[in-house]
Write a protein that holds these residues in place. Structure first.
Motif, PDB file in Angstrom:
ATOM      1  N   SER A   1       0.814  -1.219   0.000  1.00 24.91           N
ATOM      2  CA  SER A   1       0.000   0.000   0.000  1.00 24.91           C
ATOM      3  C   SER A   1       0.849   1.270   0.000  1.00 24.91           C
ATOM      4  CB  SER A   1      -0.950   0.003   1.204  1.00 24.91           C
ATOM      5  OG  SER A   1      -0.218  -0.061   2.414  1.00 24.91           O
ATOM      6  N   ASP A   2       2.115   1.161   0.400  1.00 27.40           N
ATOM      7  CA  ASP A   2       3.005   2.328   0.368  1.00 27.40           C
ATOM      8  C   ASP A   2       3.620   2.536  -1.011  1.00 27.40           C
ATOM      9  OD1 ASP A   2       2.588   2.925   3.067  1.00 27.40           O
ATOM     10  OD2 ASP A   2       4.179   1.551   3.699  1.00 27.40           O
ATOM     11  N   ASN A   3       3.478   1.550  -1.882  1.00 25.59           N
ATOM     12  CA  ASN A   3       4.008   1.630  -3.243  1.00 25.59           C
ATOM     13  C   ASN A   3       2.937   1.134  -4.211  1.00 25.59           C
ATOM     14  OD1 ASN A   3       7.164   2.167  -2.936  1.00 25.59           O
ATOM     15  ND2 ASN A   3       6.546   0.748  -1.319  1.00 25.59           N
ATOM     16  N   PRO A   4       1.868   1.926  -4.396  1.00 22.68           N
ATOM     17  CA  PRO A   4       0.709   1.468  -5.172  1.00 22.68           C
ATOM     18  C   PRO A   4       1.049   1.163  -6.621  1.00 22.68           C
ATOM     19  CG  PRO A   4       0.588   3.833  -4.789  1.00 22.68           C
ATOM     20  CD  PRO A   4       1.705   3.316  -3.936  1.00 22.68           C
ATOM     21  N   GLY A   5       0.163   0.358  -7.243  1.00 20.16           N
ATOM     22  CA  GLY A   5       0.382  -0.020  -8.633  1.00 20.16           C
ATOM     23  C   GLY A   5       1.376  -1.146  -8.792  1.00 20.16           C
ATOM     24  N   PHE A   6       1.630  -1.875  -7.696  1.00 21.38           N
ATOM     25  CA  PHE A   6       2.572  -3.002  -7.720  1.00 21.38           C
ATOM     26  C   PHE A   6       3.971  -2.568  -8.143  1.00 21.38           C
ATOM     27  CE2 PHE A   6      -1.496  -5.127  -7.723  1.00 21.38           C
ATOM     28  CZ  PHE A   6      -1.283  -6.220  -6.903  1.00 21.38           C
TER      29      PHE A   6
END
Length: 310
Positions: A233-238
């Motif tokens: 969730s801290d680095n969205p978009g995988f």
């Protein structure tokens, strides 16, 4: 149901890293929170469908509706921060609702919420309502409820999403697997083995529509838990991938794949003698972390083969 107004934009951001939906819906979310505030009774939301289509055990709707009102505010605080707005009012409201829910519905001696159903325990854990020092005790109670029910599920729509996930999170993945692979009613296996369904039923009693998906979150559990493909969730978009596979005893292999916005992701494991071989694909330009029990392994892009002793 109305929490979808907040949940779906949040999911879209987690999976695609795009704020467009949050930006577009933000004014509507504000108006809806004002509407809910006008409907409060003694600090609670007293309407809604709650744990819809349960098997036998029913869960207090005031509890579940207020719980999701809390989630609305938690997500709104996140959205405000992402958009450079003041998140304080939503953080404050969320904390007030959390305190009210625990005051009204939590029995700290019994470690139970509301009626102490499978759904009630799991929803509290899933939403983050449980005081930190009580989380494992509530999870243990959830496990006890499942165990004393001979590993049969006893919940509706909200439980179907939260019970398997929370059993897994707090150390009971094998028990979740026992529940999920039951073939007697009520169970997903009953639909497949006995009813020969090709689509998902609206309820466990097999008396309604065969075109509903809200008891189908078990498929996500397979991807998130068995294959172990999860977003950060801290680095969205995988941009960063979390691989958290669980090598459950009843399986010799599992495989999951996802075509993310940043490329193809795959996680596959199989048993070979006393070892489990895990192969993960990390897209170009991204990174990943593999978490297996107490092992944490950082990875860069590429195909990686890892070995674990059972």
């Amino acid at each position: 149901w109305d929490a979808a107004l907040f949940v779906i934009p949040n999911v879209l951001y987690n999976y695609y890293g795009n704020l467009r939906c949050i930006q577009k819906m933000y004014p509507t979310m504000l108006r809806y929170l004002e509407y809910l505030k006008s409907k409060e009774k003694d600090g609670l939301i007293t309407f809604g469908l709650g744990d819809w289509v349960p098997w036998k055990a029913t869960t207090n709707t005031d509890y579940t509706s207020t719980g999701y009102y809390y989630l609305d505010n938690v997500l709104m605080a996140r959205f405000a921060s992402l958009l450079g707005k003041d998140a304080t009012p939503f953080q404050k409201k969320a904390e007030e609702l959390k305190q009210r829910i625990n005051q009204k519905f939590f029995n700290s001696e019994m470690n139970t919420y509301a009626e102490g159903t499978q759904a009630a325990e799991a929803v509290a854990l899933y939403l983050g309502l449980v005081p930190k020092e009580k989380e494992q005790a509530v999870a243990n109670k959830l496990h006890e409820l499942l165990q004393t029910n001979n590993y049969f599920l006893d919940f509706g729509m909200l439980g179907s999403k939260t019970v398997p996930a929370m059993l897994t999170k707090y150390g009971y993945v094998e028990d979740a697997m026992k529940m999920i692979t039951k073939t007697e009613q009520p169970s997903w296996g009953f639909w497949i083995e006995k009813m020969k369904y090709k689509t998902l039923s609206e309820d466990w009693k097999c008396a309604s529509s065969l075109n509903h998906v809200f008891l189908g979150d078990v498929s996500s559990w397979m991807m998130n838990t068995l294959a172990g493909i999860n977003y950060d969730s801290d680095n969205p978009g995988f941009r960063k991938i979390l691989f958290t596979p669980h090598f459950v005893k009843d399986l010799n292999w599992a495989k999951g794949e996802y075509h993310s916005i940043n490329g193809y992701i795959c996680s596959e494991w199989k048993r070979e003698g006393a070892q489990v071989i895990l192969t993960v694909t990390v897209p170009l330009g991204t990174e990943a972390t593999v978490k297996v029990k107490d092992q944490i392994i950082p990875l860069q892009s590429g195909v990686h083969k890892l070995k674990f002793n059972e």
